[in-house]
Motif scaffolding. Structure first.
Motif, PDB file in Angstrom:
ATOM      1  N   LEU A  11      -8.186 -35.351  47.880  1.00 43.96           N
ATOM      2  CA  LEU A  11      -8.641 -36.027  48.999  1.00 43.96           C
ATOM      3  C   LEU A  11      -7.882 -36.035  49.964  1.00 43.96           C
ATOM      4  O   LEU A  11      -8.376 -35.743  51.161  1.00 43.96           O
ATOM      5  N   MET A  12      -6.632 -36.157  49.728  1.00 45.53           N
ATOM      6  CA  MET A  12      -5.561 -36.510  50.841  1.00 45.53           C
ATOM      7  C   MET A  12      -5.269 -35.108  51.454  1.00 45.53           C
ATOM      8  O   MET A  12      -5.096 -35.059  52.391  1.00 45.53           O
ATOM      9  N   PHE A  13      -5.399 -33.979  50.488  1.00 47.44           N
ATOM     10  CA  PHE A  13      -5.125 -32.785  51.029  1.00 47.44           C
ATOM     11  C   PHE A  13      -6.237 -32.267  52.176  1.00 47.44           C
ATOM     12  O   PHE A  13      -6.183 -31.997  53.275  1.00 47.44           O
ATOM     13  N   CYS A  14      -7.622 -32.889  51.717  1.00 44.11           N
ATOM     14  CA  CYS A  14      -8.810 -32.434  52.596  1.00 44.11           C
ATOM     15  C   CYS A  14      -8.697 -33.400  54.011  1.00 44.11           C
ATOM     16  O   CYS A  14      -8.910 -33.003  55.025  1.00 44.11           O
ATOM     17  N   TRP A  15      -8.262 -34.512  54.072  1.00 44.00           N
ATOM     18  CA  TRP A  15      -7.992 -35.515  54.843  1.00 44.00           C
ATOM     19  C   TRP A  15      -6.820 -34.776  55.835  1.00 44.00           C
ATOM     20  O   TRP A  15      -7.192 -34.575  57.244  1.00 44.00           O
ATOM     21  N   PHE A  16      -5.976 -34.404  55.485  1.00 38.95           N
ATOM     22  CA  PHE A  16      -4.915 -33.720  56.211  1.00 38.95           C
ATOM     23  C   PHE A  16      -5.094 -32.403  56.870  1.00 38.95           C
ATOM     24  O   PHE A  16      -4.765 -32.183  57.899  1.00 38.95           O
ATOM     25  N   PHE A  17      -5.940 -31.839  55.894  1.00 41.14           N
ATOM     26  CA  PHE A  17      -6.392 -30.442  56.601  1.00 41.14           C
ATOM     27  C   PHE A  17      -7.469 -30.313  57.676  1.00 41.14           C
ATOM     28  O   PHE A  17      -7.170 -29.632  58.720  1.00 41.14           O
ATOM     29  N   ILE A  18      -8.168 -31.482  57.890  1.00 41.68           N
ATOM     30  CA  ILE A  18      -9.055 -31.699  58.968  1.00 41.68           C
ATOM     31  C   ILE A  18      -8.308 -32.185  60.021  1.00 41.68           C
ATOM     32  O   ILE A  18      -8.616 -31.561  61.166  1.00 41.68           O
ATOM     33  N   THR A  19      -7.438 -32.918  59.957  1.00 44.56           N
ATOM     34  CA  THR A  19      -6.614 -33.633  60.864  1.00 44.56           C
ATOM     35  C   THR A  19      -5.659 -32.295  61.611  1.00 44.56           C
ATOM     36  O   THR A  19      -5.912 -31.994  62.929  1.00 44.56           O
ATOM     37  N   LEU A 187     -14.454 -40.374  56.841  1.00 44.94           N
ATOM     38  CA  LEU A 187     -15.127 -40.209  55.796  1.00 44.94           C
ATOM     39  C   LEU A 187     -14.568 -40.385  54.577  1.00 44.94           C
ATOM     40  O   LEU A 187     -14.504 -41.063  53.606  1.00 44.94           O
ATOM     41  N   LEU A 188     -13.444 -39.208  54.583  1.00 48.20           N
ATOM     42  CA  LEU A 188     -12.482 -38.975  53.633  1.00 48.20           C
ATOM     43  C   LEU A 188     -11.503 -40.140  53.194  1.00 48.20           C
ATOM     44  O   LEU A 188     -11.542 -40.530  52.143  1.00 48.20           O
ATOM     45  N   PHE A 189     -11.122 -40.852  54.552  1.00 47.66           N
ATOM     46  CA  PHE A 189     -10.324 -42.147  54.412  1.00 47.66           C
ATOM     47  C   PHE A 189     -11.136 -43.191  53.743  1.00 47.66           C
ATOM     48  O   PHE A 189     -10.590 -43.894  52.683  1.00 47.66           O
ATOM     49  N   PHE A 190     -12.449 -43.261  53.920  1.00 46.57           N
ATOM     50  CA  PHE A 190     -13.211 -44.375  53.212  1.00 46.57           C
ATOM     51  C   PHE A 190     -13.343 -43.970  51.470  1.00 46.57           C
ATOM     52  O   PHE A 190     -13.175 -44.779  50.783  1.00 46.57           O
ATOM     53  N   LEU A 191     -13.486 -42.783  51.264  1.00 46.89           N
ATOM     54  CA  LEU A 191     -13.580 -42.518  49.903  1.00 46.89           C
ATOM     55  C   LEU A 191     -12.355 -42.602  49.127  1.00 46.89           C
ATOM     56  O   LEU A 191     -11.881 -43.104  48.098  1.00 46.89           O
ATOM     57  N   LEU A 192     -11.004 -42.498  49.998  1.00 45.65           N
ATOM     58  CA  LEU A 192      -9.636 -42.673  49.271  1.00 45.65           C
ATOM     59  C   LEU A 192      -9.435 -44.182  49.013  1.00 45.65           C
ATOM     60  O   LEU A 192      -8.908 -44.494  48.220  1.00 45.65           O
ATOM     61  N   GLU A 193      -9.826 -44.785  49.974  1.00 50.20           N
ATOM     62  CA  GLU A 193      -9.720 -46.359  49.989  1.00 50.20           C
ATOM     63  C   GLU A 193     -10.410 -46.978  48.941  1.00 50.20           C
ATOM     64  O   GLU A 193     -10.053 -47.862  48.133  1.00 50.20           O
ATOM     65  N   LYS A 194     -11.553 -46.390  48.663  1.00 53.52           N
ATOM     66  CA  LYS A 194     -12.443 -46.705  47.468  1.00 53.52           C
ATOM     67  C   LYS A 194     -11.554 -46.496  46.008  1.00 53.52           C
ATOM     68  O   LYS A 194     -11.762 -47.284  45.160  1.00 53.52           O
ATOM     69  N   ARG A 195     -11.020 -45.497  46.103  1.00 57.59           N
ATOM     70  CA  ARG A 195      -9.978 -44.982  44.837  1.00 57.59           C
ATOM     71  C   ARG A 195      -8.806 -45.790  44.758  1.00 57.59           C
ATOM     72  O   ARG A 195      -8.292 -45.969  43.783  1.00 57.59           O
ATOM     73  N   ALA A 196      -8.172 -45.991  45.836  1.00 59.49           N
ATOM     74  CA  ALA A 196      -6.803 -46.449  45.969  1.00 59.49           C
ATOM     75  C   ALA A 196      -6.602 -47.476  46.921  1.00 59.49           C
ATOM     76  O   ALA A 196      -5.228 -47.821  47.396  1.00 59.49           O
TER      77      ALA A 196
END
Length: 426
Positions: A11-19, A187-196
């Motif tokens: 998930l963090m890879f995808c967030w950074f990838f998009i940025t 959207l990816l950040f909110f998914l990460l916050e749900k998990r972490a």
């Protein structure tokens, strides 16, 4: 790496990838607009402008750094998304004004260059704040190499999209496409916050940065944050490292962009060349990030990861003085970009992951936004003085040599201090 950490990495890879993909789409456009509207002589002024703008951004961000993590980072991402759509609208108006022969929106070209720089550093800094907060130092050594691979992967895709689309959709709509892509980062950040959402690095309890803060100090104030940095060898060397990390590549960037500008008459040809150059650099950095960064961090250590880049820049910059020209510039800049976005970046972020929350969310903001861009402003001023005195690319390369040597010293000293504190913490 623990199972929970492995679940966070994709998930963090995808967030950074998009940025990075979004920024890579904007970077050739902003450079093309400035170079073909004002020429390379405008670049030093842009560097100084971004230094001032990023300093202001760092100060504003520090005022909100005490907010809960979800509100702080989520709000920052939303702010940048709205800004990207706003710039697309402004760019359309500016294009129409140029077609009508008016200069009423001529300010938008330098303003867009400066804003893009601030966007890139803040978006990346905020991402790494989050990463440093949810990974412990040992897990970071394994995870950050893989996560760093998002830089070349996202950069390669963004460069390819610009290279493929700029002639058909035009520069204005490249901004719109980049905005749409970056929207998914929220959207990816909110998914990460749900998990972490209930995790932090625990570094205030277990990390080497525990106890770095002098008692009674308020890091939300710039002068007190500076006192904290000055009182800690780790933070002081980290600040010096970041300053040289920005100054020296700006010298090579000016040499690269001015040499490339002289080689291409048409703006679109330059944009295609620039995007193609970044695409290949990013592919090389992707391989380095995936297969070598984690082994280097675990076996050679943080010191080797940090010192390798400035040592390479020092060597290739010296070689350019003997063999100037576009091929030499492409090699010098390419190797620097590949190392900086893989091994060096991961090593630096491992250092942050070993510190406490106030360092991650307050001091890191000052260092990575204010110091980083202040150093860019200083680099712009030095380049301006050299060019005003009649110096060309070789003179600028010569001036960069002692700065690169100082960068090697700062990187080696930071690595040694990190290792010393790491051993004490065991």
């Amino acid at each position: 790496m623990k199972k929970d950490d492995r679940l966070l990495v994709p998930l963090m890879f995808c967030w950074f990838f998009i940025t990075i993909c979004s920024y890579a789409m904007l970077r050739p456009i902003r450079s093309m607009l400035v170079l073909y509207s004002y020429g390379p002589q405008m670049l030093p002024w842009m560097y100084m402008g971004t230094g001032l703008a990023a300093g202001a951004a760092a100060w504003i961000f520090s005022k909100f750094a005490g907010l809960p993590r979800g509100r702080l980072i989520g709000g920052t991402l939303l702010f940048f998304i709205l800004n990207l759509f706003l710039w697309w609208w402004i760019a359309g108006k500016a294009q129409a004004a140029r077609a009508a022969g008016t200069a009423v929106l001529s300010w938008t070209t330098p303003a867009f260059f400066i804003w893009t720089d601030v966007f890139s550093i803040m978006a990346v800094t905020v991402f790494w704040m989050y990463a440093a907060d949810v990974f412990r130092p040992e897990a970071a050594k394994a995870a950050f190499g893989v996560i760093s691979a998002a830089v070349p992967a996202g950069g390669a895709l963004g460069s390819w999209l610009t290279q493929s689309l700029v002639r058909t959709v035009g520069p204005v709509h490249i901004v719109l496409i980049a905005a749409g892509i970056y929207l998914t980062a929220l959207l990816l950040f909110f998914l990460l916050e749900k998990r972490a959402g209930d995790r932090d690095s625990g570094s205030g309890e277990h990390g080497i940065g525990r106890g770095l803060k002098p008692p009674g100090l308020d890091p939300s104030r710039l002068l007190e944050a500076a006192r904290w940095i000055a009182s800690s060898r780790l933070l002081l060397f980290l600040t010096l490292l970041v300053g040289f990390e920005r100054m020296v590549p700006d010298f090579s960037d000016y040499i690269f962009q001015s040499t490339a500008r002289a080689s291409f008459a048409a703006p679109e040809d330059y944009a295609v060349f620039f995007a193609g150059f970044e695409k290949w650099c990013n592919l090389a950095a992707l391989l380095l990030s995936l297969f070598l960064t984690a082994p280097i961090l675990r076996r050679a250590g943080v010191r080797a990861a940090l010192a390798g880049l400035p040592a390479t820049v020092l060597g290739l910059g010296s070689a350019f003085l003997l063999w100037p020209g576009l091929p030499a510039v492409v090699l010098m800049k390419g190797v620097e970009v590949v190392q900086r976005h893989s091994v060096f970046k991961a090593g630096k972020e491992v250092v942050y992951a070993a510190t406490e929350r106030d360092v991650i969310y307050r001091i890191k903001g000052y260092i990575e936004m204010f110091v980083y861009r202040f150093a860019r402003g200083l680099a712009g001023l030095l380049i301006l003085l050299i060019t005003a005195a009649g110096g060309g690319p070789r003179a600028i390369a010569a001036a960069a040599i002692p700065l690169a040597a100082a960068w090697v010293w700062a990187a080696w000293s930071l690595g040694a201090e990190y290792r010393r504190l790491e051993e004490v913490a065991r």
